[in-house]
Design a protein around this motif. Structure first.
Motif, PDB file in Angstrom:
ATOM      1  N   ASP A   1      43.397  32.423  39.243  1.00 20.51           N
ATOM      2  CA  ASP A   1      41.957  32.509  39.009  1.00 20.51           C
ATOM      3  C   ASP A   1      41.163  32.964  40.223  1.00 20.51           C
ATOM      4  O   ASP A   1      39.930  33.000  40.179  1.00 20.51           O
ATOM      5  N   VAL A   2      41.844  33.320  41.316  1.00 17.85           N
ATOM      6  CA  VAL A   2      41.155  33.889  42.472  1.00 17.85           C
ATOM      7  C   VAL A   2      40.467  35.169  42.004  1.00 17.85           C
ATOM      8  O   VAL A   2      41.059  36.005  41.322  1.00 17.85           O
ATOM      9  N   GLN A   3      39.210  35.304  42.344  1.00 15.75           N
ATOM     10  CA  GLN A   3      38.469  36.508  41.972  1.00 15.75           C
ATOM     11  C   GLN A   3      38.634  37.575  43.040  1.00 15.75           C
ATOM     12  O   GLN A   3      38.629  37.267  44.234  1.00 15.75           O
ATOM     13  N   VAL A   4      38.767  38.822  42.593  1.00 10.79           N
ATOM     14  CA  VAL A   4      38.903  39.938  43.524  1.00 10.79           C
ATOM     15  C   VAL A   4      37.918  41.039  43.138  1.00 10.79           C
ATOM     16  O   VAL A   4      37.597  41.226  41.963  1.00 10.79           O
ATOM     17  N   GLY A   5      37.453  41.735  44.161  1.00  8.55           N
ATOM     18  CA  GLY A   5      36.574  42.873  43.935  1.00  8.55           C
ATOM     19  C   GLY A   5      37.374  44.086  43.507  1.00  8.55           C
ATOM     20  O   GLY A   5      38.455  44.344  44.038  1.00  8.55           O
ATOM     21  N   VAL A   6      36.845  44.807  42.522  1.00 14.71           N
ATOM     22  CA  VAL A   6      37.482  46.032  42.027  1.00 14.71           C
ATOM     23  C   VAL A   6      36.428  47.118  41.918  1.00 14.71           C
ATOM     24  O   VAL A   6      35.243  46.827  41.745  1.00 14.71           O
ATOM     25  N   PRO A   7      36.823  48.395  42.002  1.00 16.63           N
ATOM     26  CA  PRO A   7      35.842  49.451  41.810  1.00 16.63           C
ATOM     27  C   PRO A   7      35.386  49.468  40.356  1.00 16.63           C
ATOM     28  O   PRO A   7      36.174  49.205  39.443  1.00 16.63           O
ATOM     29  N   ASP A   8      34.107  49.740  40.154  1.00 14.61           N
ATOM     30  CA  ASP A   8      33.557  49.817  38.795  1.00 14.61           C
ATOM     31  C   ASP A   8      32.447  50.862  38.791  1.00 14.61           C
ATOM     32  O   ASP A   8      31.316  50.574  39.189  1.00 14.61           O
ATOM     33  N   GLY A   9      32.786  52.064  38.357  1.00 17.22           N
ATOM     34  CA  GLY A   9      31.824  53.163  38.334  1.00 17.22           C
ATOM     35  C   GLY A   9      30.676  52.949  37.370  1.00 17.22           C
ATOM     36  O   GLY A   9      29.630  53.588  37.486  1.00 17.22           O
ATOM     37  N   SER A  10      30.817  52.043  36.412  1.00 13.69           N
ATOM     38  CA  SER A  10      29.738  51.789  35.458  1.00 13.69           C
ATOM     39  C   SER A  10      28.724  50.783  36.001  1.00 13.69           C
ATOM     40  O   SER A  10      27.651  50.612  35.425  1.00 13.69           O
ATOM     41  N   SER A  11      29.050  50.133  37.105  1.00 11.95           N
ATOM     42  CA  SER A  11      28.147  49.157  37.710  1.00 11.95           C
ATOM     43  C   SER A  11      27.246  49.855  38.729  1.00 11.95           C
ATOM     44  O   SER A  11      27.727  50.666  39.522  1.00 11.95           O
ATOM     45  N   PRO A  12      25.960  49.536  38.744  1.00 14.97           N
ATOM     46  CA  PRO A  12      25.066  50.132  39.749  1.00 14.97           C
ATOM     47  C   PRO A  12      25.524  49.846  41.183  1.00 14.97           C
ATOM     48  O   PRO A  12      25.318  50.664  42.073  1.00 14.97           O
ATOM     49  N   ALA A  13      26.166  48.702  41.392  1.00 15.82           N
ATOM     50  CA  ALA A  13      26.630  48.342  42.728  1.00 15.82           C
ATOM     51  C   ALA A  13      27.939  49.040  43.082  1.00 15.82           C
ATOM     52  O   ALA A  13      28.321  49.089  44.239  1.00 15.82           O
ATOM     53  N   GLY A  14      28.647  49.556  42.078  1.00 13.15           N
ATOM     54  CA  GLY A  14      29.909  50.244  42.330  1.00 13.15           C
ATOM     55  C   GLY A  14      31.124  49.335  42.341  1.00 13.15           C
ATOM     56  O   GLY A  14      32.228  49.784  42.605  1.00 13.15           O
ATOM     57  N   TRP A  15      30.926  48.052  42.081  1.00 12.44           N
ATOM     58  CA  TRP A  15      32.038  47.110  42.093  1.00 12.44           C
ATOM     59  C   TRP A  15      31.904  46.116  40.951  1.00 12.44           C
ATOM     60  O   TRP A  15      30.840  45.918  40.397  1.00 12.44           O
ATOM     61  N   GLY A  16      33.046  45.516  40.627  1.00 14.34           N
ATOM     62  CA  GLY A  16      33.096  44.477  39.612  1.00 14.34           C
ATOM     63  C   GLY A  16      34.021  43.370  40.074  1.00 14.34           C
ATOM     64  O   GLY A  16      34.565  43.411  41.175  1.00 14.34           O
ATOM     65  N   VAL A  17      34.208  42.400  39.215  1.00 14.00           N
ATOM     66  CA  VAL A  17      35.019  41.233  39.542  1.00 14.00           C
ATOM     67  C   VAL A  17      36.091  41.048  38.473  1.00 14.00           C
ATOM     68  O   VAL A  17      35.814  41.137  37.282  1.00 14.00           O
ATOM     69  N   ARG A  18      37.298  40.791  38.928  1.00 19.49           N
ATOM     70  CA  ARG A  18      38.415  40.456  38.039  1.00 19.49           C
ATOM     71  C   ARG A  18      39.164  39.285  38.671  1.00 19.49           C
ATOM     72  O   ARG A  18      39.136  39.107  39.887  1.00 19.49           O
ATOM     73  N   THR A  19      39.829  38.516  37.850  1.00 19.56           N
ATOM     74  CA  THR A  19      40.699  37.477  38.396  1.00 19.56           C
ATOM     75  C   THR A  19      42.016  38.123  38.783  1.00 19.56           C
ATOM     76  O   THR A  19      42.363  39.207  38.306  1.00 19.56           O
ATOM     77  N   LEU A  20      42.751  37.444  39.627  1.00 23.94           N
ATOM     78  CA  LEU A  20      44.058  37.937  40.020  1.00 23.94           C
ATOM     79  C   LEU A  20      44.955  38.108  38.791  1.00 23.94           C
ATOM     80  O   LEU A  20      45.712  39.067  38.696  1.00 23.94           O
ATOM     81  N   ARG A  21      44.829  37.202  37.827  1.00 22.75           N
ATOM     82  CA  ARG A  21      45.611  37.306  36.595  1.00 22.75           C
ATOM     83  C   ARG A  21      45.265  38.605  35.841  1.00 22.75           C
ATOM     84  O   ARG A  21      46.140  39.256  35.299  1.00 22.75           O
ATOM     85  N   GLU A  22      43.993  38.990  35.842  1.00 17.11           N
ATOM     86  CA  GLU A  22      43.599  40.228  35.168  1.00 17.11           C
ATOM     87  C   GLU A  22      44.115  41.456  35.899  1.00 17.11           C
ATOM     88  O   GLU A  22      44.481  42.451  35.272  1.00 17.11           O
ATOM     89  N   VAL A  23      44.132  41.397  37.222  1.00 17.99           N
ATOM     90  CA  VAL A  23      44.611  42.520  38.026  1.00 17.99           C
ATOM     91  C   VAL A  23      46.129  42.641  37.927  1.00 17.99           C
ATOM     92  O   VAL A  23      46.677  43.733  37.971  1.00 17.99           O
ATOM     93  N   ASN A  24      46.794  41.508  37.782  1.00 20.39           N
ATOM     94  CA  ASN A  24      48.250  41.489  37.751  1.00 20.39           C
ATOM     95  C   ASN A  24      48.727  40.644  36.561  1.00 20.39           C
ATOM     96  O   ASN A  24      49.237  39.537  36.738  1.00 20.39           O
ATOM     97  N   PRO A  25      48.581  41.174  35.337  1.00 21.09           N
ATOM     98  CA  PRO A  25      48.911  40.364  34.153  1.00 21.09           C
ATOM     99  C   PRO A  25      50.401  40.086  33.986  1.00 21.09           C
ATOM    100  O   PRO A  25      50.770  39.194  33.223  1.00 21.09           O
ATOM    101  N   TYR A  26      51.229  40.808  34.679  1.00 19.06           N
ATOM    102  CA  TYR A  26      52.677  40.623  34.532  1.00 19.06           C
ATOM    103  C   TYR A  26      53.290  40.110  35.830  1.00 19.06           C
ATOM    104  O   TYR A  26      54.384  40.506  36.215  1.00 19.06           O
ATOM    105  N   TYR A  27      52.603  39.198  36.466  1.00 14.57           N
ATOM    106  CA  TYR A  27      53.101  38.621  37.719  1.00 14.57           C
ATOM    107  C   TYR A  27      54.495  38.054  37.500  1.00 14.57           C
ATOM    108  O   TYR A  27      54.757  37.361  36.520  1.00 14.57           O
ATOM    109  N   TRP A  28      55.384  38.326  38.413  1.00 12.87           N
ATOM    110  CA  TRP A  28      56.791  38.001  38.258  1.00 12.87           C
ATOM    111  C   TRP A  28      57.133  36.522  38.409  1.00 12.87           C
ATOM    112  O   TRP A  28      58.074  36.019  37.786  1.00 12.87           O
ATOM    113  N   ALA A  29      56.411  35.771  39.229  1.00 16.74           N
ATOM    114  CA  ALA A  29      56.821  34.413  39.578  1.00 16.74           C
ATOM    115  C   ALA A  29      56.842  33.412  38.419  1.00 16.74           C
ATOM    116  O   ALA A  29      57.660  32.491  38.437  1.00 16.74           O
ATOM    117  N   PRO A  30      55.988  33.546  37.389  1.00 15.82           N
ATOM    118  CA  PRO A  30      56.087  32.590  36.276  1.00 15.82           C
ATOM    119  C   PRO A  30      57.449  32.601  35.574  1.00 15.82           C
ATOM    120  O   PRO A  30      57.794  31.641  34.883  1.00 15.82           O
TER     121      PRO A  30
END
Length: 148
Positions: free
Chosen positions: A103-132
């Motif tokens: 659930d750690v939040q990370v900044g990601v690029p987001d061209g649709s955002s006026p600020a140019g960035w968005g937020v995703r959780t680590l799980r969203e960025v890496n949905p197939y994490y190997w350790a589980p």
């Protein structure tokens, strides 16, 4: 603490302190569970094999303080561009952040955002994490399991 403009501003301020505006450079900022912000920059070296990501110093400092990271953002400026780039964590930094859970939040690029960035959780960025695959119930390993 949630990833917000204050964390982004801290990363940008660190980048601007470290590198003049006409040089490429980057920086990172993380929120700790108590709201403290830690910033860091990458270690440049003539031998790229020993260079470090911008986030590494902040991750190590959080671990040294025995504090949980709740959010992380990495920014970069190329001298040829007139904007700040938002860099999601590379695979190595995703693995480092995994210590503090999905659930750690990370900044990601987001061209649709006026600020140019968005937020995703680590799980969203890496949905197939190997350790589980190595836990009894298929859940993300605990902090203790990661750091053992």
């Amino acid at each position: 603490m949630r990833l917000d403009q204050a964390l982004v501003d801290a990363a940008i301020a660190q980048m601007e302190r470290r590198w003049p505006a006409d040089e490429p450079g980057g920086a990172a900022a993380v929120y700790l569970e108590d709201g403290q912000i830690i910033t860091s920059v990458g270690l440049d070296n003539f031998n790229d094999g020993v260079s470090l990501c911008h986030e590494t110093g902040a991750f190590c400092q959080a671990y040294t303080l025995n504090k949980r990271i709740t959010a992380s953002v990495c920014v970069f400026r190329e001298s040829a561009r007139d904007r700040v780039l938002f860099l999601p964590p590379c695979g190595v930094c995703q693995e480092r952040l995994a210590l503090w859970g999905p659930d750690v939040q990370v900044g990601v690029p987001d061209g649709s955002s006026p600020a140019g960035w968005g937020v995703r959780t680590l799980r969203e960025v890496n949905p197939y994490y190997w350790a589980p695959q190595f836990t009894e119930d298929g859940t993300w390993p605990t902090f203790e399991a990661h750091s053992s």
